[in-house]
Design a protein around this motif. Structure first.
Motif, PDB file in Angstrom:
ATOM      1  N   CYS A   1      -4.556  -6.685  -6.661  1.00  0.00           N
ATOM      2  CA  CYS A   1      -4.133  -5.358  -6.227  1.00  0.00           C
ATOM      3  C   CYS A   1      -5.378  -4.514  -5.955  1.00  0.00           C
ATOM      4  O   CYS A   1      -6.402  -4.679  -6.624  1.00  0.00           O
ATOM      5  CB  CYS A   1      -3.224  -4.685  -7.254  1.00  0.00           C
ATOM      6  SG  CYS A   1      -4.000  -4.362  -8.839  1.00  0.00           S
TER       7      CYS A   1
ATOM      8  N   ASP B   1      -2.376   0.884  -4.143  1.00  0.00           N
ATOM      9  CA  ASP B   1      -1.270  -0.067  -4.066  1.00  0.00           C
ATOM     10  C   ASP B   1      -0.164   0.363  -5.029  1.00  0.00           C
ATOM     11  O   ASP B   1      -0.437   0.809  -6.142  1.00  0.00           O
ATOM     12  CB  ASP B   1      -1.733  -1.485  -4.421  1.00  0.00           C
ATOM     13  CG  ASP B   1      -2.399  -2.168  -3.239  1.00  0.00           C
ATOM     14  OD1 ASP B   1      -2.436  -1.577  -2.156  1.00  0.00           O
ATOM     15  OD2 ASP B   1      -2.902  -3.296  -3.429  1.00  0.00           O
TER      16      ASP B   1
ATOM     17  N   PRO C   1       0.819  -1.215   0.000  1.00  0.00           N
ATOM     18  CA  PRO C   1       0.000   0.000   0.000  1.00  0.00           C
ATOM     19  C   PRO C   1       0.848   1.257   0.000  1.00  0.00           C
ATOM     20  O   PRO C   1       2.002   1.275   0.436  1.00  0.00           O
ATOM     21  CB  PRO C   1      -0.818  -0.138   1.291  1.00  0.00           C
ATOM     22  CG  PRO C   1      -0.002  -1.024   2.162  1.00  0.00           C
ATOM     23  CD  PRO C   1       0.710  -1.973   1.250  1.00  0.00           C
TER      24      PRO C   1
END
Length: 275
Positions: free
Chosen positions: A172, A176, A131
């Motif tokens: 994802c 991210d 992240p």
């Protein structure tokens, strides 16, 4: 339904009587047809006999218990209970679908291990780093460097600060950080690096900004003279990526040109000369 069950039980008891008394097979007079009123009277008598277990009729009928539906002969009662059990099983299966448990029908999503996720992402052309953090600088000043990258089966020419839309990337989420490692070409104002087919040690860093849907595309099919027309719509799932950095090439140094101050020239005033 009740009349049918009553008739079914009466026929079974009649067959039991015929099997025990072979002298009844020699009857030449046909049996009278059973009407609705006769069925009601027989049903009431049968209920009376069942409520009085001490009677002789009860002893005679009790010998044919192995003809009941509990022995597994496929009676209506068993069918009803089986239908109820099937309904309960179907409810259990449906509840398991809601919980997301893997079923043989394939209604739930497949669970991937971390190694499988990494391998599939590498085959597409990216790697999930993690992240985005508050200390990361996303918006950087423009750098005169570009790259040609490959994601899946599509190629994009990108530079620092650009936004691109690709097909939905798996594994994802929004915010991210990604590393796009399939770099086909790097270029700047001073040099160009061409990969064979990929440039080694070249990466492009990006951030997932959004998962969205593309505009609807209509698919229309028709067969003339067959009264066949089909219309379907499709909205492709997309991922929006923002390019934040390009690495693997020397970046030219940008020199700020100093502006030379402008000199202001004063206009000479005209002086009137006396004659």
């Amino acid at each position: 339904m009740a009349n049918r069950r009553c008739l079914h039980t009466l026929t079974r008891h009649a067959s039991a009587l015929f099997s025990k008394n072979p002298s009844l097979h020699s009857l030449t007079t046909p049996l009278p047809l059973l009407t609705e009123q006769s069925l009601k009277t027989i049903a009431t008598k049968f209920a009376f006999v069942s409520t009085n277990p001490g009677s002789a009729w009860h002893d005679q009928w009790s010998q044919s218990r192995h003809f009941s539906s509990n022995a597994g002969d496929g009676g209506d009662g068993d069918e009803d209970t089986e239908d109820e059990e099937d309904g309960d099983e179907e409810e259990d299966w449906e509840s398991s679908d809601d919980e997301g448990v893997a079923l043989p029908r394939g209604g739930s999503k497949r669970e991937y291990s971390p190694e499988e996720k990494e391998a599939e992402a590498a085959a597409i052309g990216y790697k999930v780093v993690g992240p985005l953090e508050k200390s990361d600088r996303v918006f950087k000043p423009y750098e005169p460097v570009f790259a040609v990258i490959e994601i899946g089966s599509h190629q994009f020419k990108v530079s620092n600060g650009d936004c691109i839309f690709t097909e939905r990337l798996k594994f994802c989420d929004v915010n991210d950080k990604l590393i796009l490692n399939k770099v086909l070409l790097l270029g700047s104002s001073s040099q160009t690096i061409i990969g064979r087919p990929i440039v080694p040690d070249a990466t492009v860093h990006a951030v997932v900004e959004e998962h969205a849907l593309d505009a609807k595309v209509l698919i229309f099919k028709k067969k003339r003279r067959k009264n066949y027309r089909r219309t379907k719509g499709h909205r492709q799932e997309l991922s929006k990526l923002r390019i934040i950095d390009i690495q693997g090439i020397e970046k030219p140094v940008t020199v700020d040109k100093q502006k030379t101050p402008k000199t202001h020239y004063k206009k000479q005033e005209k002086v009137a000369v006396a004659a």
